[in-house]
Design an enzyme around this catalytic site. Structure first.
Site, PDB file in Angstrom:
ATOM      1  N   HIS A 196       0.664  -1.207  -0.111  1.00  0.00           N
ATOM      2  CA  HIS A 196       0.062  -0.127  -0.197  1.00  0.00           C
ATOM      3  C   HIS A 196       0.745   1.196  -0.093  1.00  0.00           C
ATOM      4  O   HIS A 196       0.118   2.436   0.180  1.00  0.00           O
ATOM      5  CB  HIS A 196      -0.900   0.169   1.285  1.00  0.00           C
ATOM      6  CG  HIS A 196      -1.989  -1.279   1.147  1.00  0.00           C
ATOM      7  ND1 HIS A 196      -2.481  -1.754   2.251  1.00  0.00           N
ATOM      8  CD2 HIS A 196      -2.583  -2.012   0.169  1.00  0.00           C
ATOM      9  CE1 HIS A 196      -3.324  -2.745   1.838  1.00  0.00           C
ATOM     10  NE2 HIS A 196      -3.204  -2.828   0.585  1.00  0.00           N
ATOM     11  N   CYS A 244       6.463  21.126 -11.227  1.00  0.00           N
ATOM     12  CA  CYS A 244       5.259  21.541 -11.908  1.00  0.00           C
ATOM     13  C   CYS A 244       5.449  22.808 -12.290  1.00  0.00           C
ATOM     14  O   CYS A 244       5.039  23.526 -13.331  1.00  0.00           O
ATOM     15  CB  CYS A 244       3.810  21.224 -11.449  1.00  0.00           C
ATOM     16  SG  CYS A 244       3.567  19.533 -11.605  1.00  0.00           S
TER      17      CYS A 244
END
Length: 356
Positions: free
Chosen positions: A158, A229
């Site tokens: 996970h 970004c």
């Protein structure tokens, strides 16, 4: 689509309440586990129960039921929603996670983590699959292995709490993002510093965030934008921890690797998990379909209770696993410096904590 926290089917919980499962003694459990592990290549699957002795909260209690029925975690679809509503969810999550990361950094492996690391070191067990995102299996193995070797030995089904990533794939260490959160929110940085000075800690929820007073407003909490970004001309503040949220699926790559791990092993050893999450339960089912022996070590009901081919022992892992190692390796526990170091690690930590 209705989303909910995974749970053990009610029929299994009802059946468990009526059963009087025999209590196995520690000595018998040690012998049965040692015999199982000595009989062939063993894959290991662990859950939250192996980290409880390290102070990490489990999702479910000894009765198998979710321990936080009133707690409503943020789901994956909410966290990544590109809207004002999604931004509000991220403000709530990251403020609470900012405070909740403090105890995570102070968590250490316990005797079960070190015992499994020792068994991997001597080659008694092979790859280890863990549902836990706390990094404690990795921390234990660092006593003897390099990070690339650990990557081959451990599959974090996970994900990990120690990384974050943006929706465009830029990855950052969680500690770095923690510093960005503090720089962007000086008031909360002071609040966190005060918690550290006083040694206090709000109640921590299962997914790593904390319970804050109902009067707390999240509206002015700043979630930093992804700098990579930004450099590429995109404005993006959708950043999430590098672990699987409720409602999110594991990647195909991870799923395939988890299946291969079960397939190449002769048997499967499952510890400290109710198997309520299907991504873990299906690995046990896969082992049974391949007619591989399965030994399950857990306190309380599990999703696998009553399945033919599953041998279950009701006993805490911390009670038996160190003795299992000594039973299997014998005098090597004293003659192998690396092995001796692993097995003494938890003892040394306890002595240091008592001295403090």
């Amino acid at each position: 689509m209705r989303l909910s926290v995974p749970n053990i089917p009610p029929a299994i919980l009802a059946s468990a309440a009526l059963r009087n499962d025999p209590i196995v003694s520690p000595s018998e459990a040690v012998q049965r586990i040692s015999s199982f592990l000595s009989s062939g290549r063993t894959a290991v699957l662990t859950g939250a129960g192996v980290s409880v002795d390290s102070g990490v909260k489990a999702y479910r209690g000894k009765d198998g039921r979710y321990m936080h029925p009133d707690y409503k975690p943020i789901f994956y679809q909410e966290l990544i929603e590109d809207s004002l509503r999604g931004h509000s969810f991220r403000q709530r999550y990251w403020l609470r996670a900012y405070i909740g990361f403090l105890p995570v950094r102070r968590t250490f492996p316990n005797s079960t983590h070190y015992a499994l690391a020792a068994l991997q070191h001597v080659g008694v067990v092979g790859p280890l699959i863990t549902q836990n995102v706390d990094g404690l299996h990795r921390a234990a193995l660092r006593r003897v292995l390099t990070e690339p070797e650990i990557d081959r030995r451990i599959l974090e089904l996970h994900g990990s709490i120690f990384k974050v990533h943006c929706q465009h794939g830029h990855v950052y260490p969680r500690a770095v993002f923690q510093d960005w959160l503090g720089q962007a929110n000086p008031r909360w940085r002071e609040f966190l510093a005060e918690l550290e000075r006083t040694g206090t800690q709000p109640k921590t929820n299962p997914d790593g965030d904390v319970v804050l007073d109902d009067s707390v407003s999240y509206d002015d909490f700043v979630v930093p934008k992804c700098p990579s970004c930004d450099a590429e001309g995109r404005r993006n503040s959708i950043i999430k921890p590098d672990f699987v949220f409720f409602g999110e699926s594991i990647s195909q790559e991870v799923k395939d690797r988890s299946y291969r791990t079960v397939e190449v092993a002769d048997r499967l050893f499952v510890l400290g998990t109710t198997l309520a999450t299907y991504s873990a339960f299906r690995l046990l089912k896969h082992a049974l379909e391949l007619r591989k022996p399965v030994l399950l070590l857990n306190v309380g009901p599990t999703r696998a209770d009553g399945l033919p081919g599953v041998d279950k022992l009701e006993i805490p892992t911390g009670v038996v696993m160190t003795d299992v190692v000594h039973t299997i390796v014998g005098t090597r526990a004293h003659n192998d410096p690396a092995l001796r170091d692993i097995l003494l690690s938890d003892v040394v930590k306890e002595v240091v904590e008592q001295a403090v």
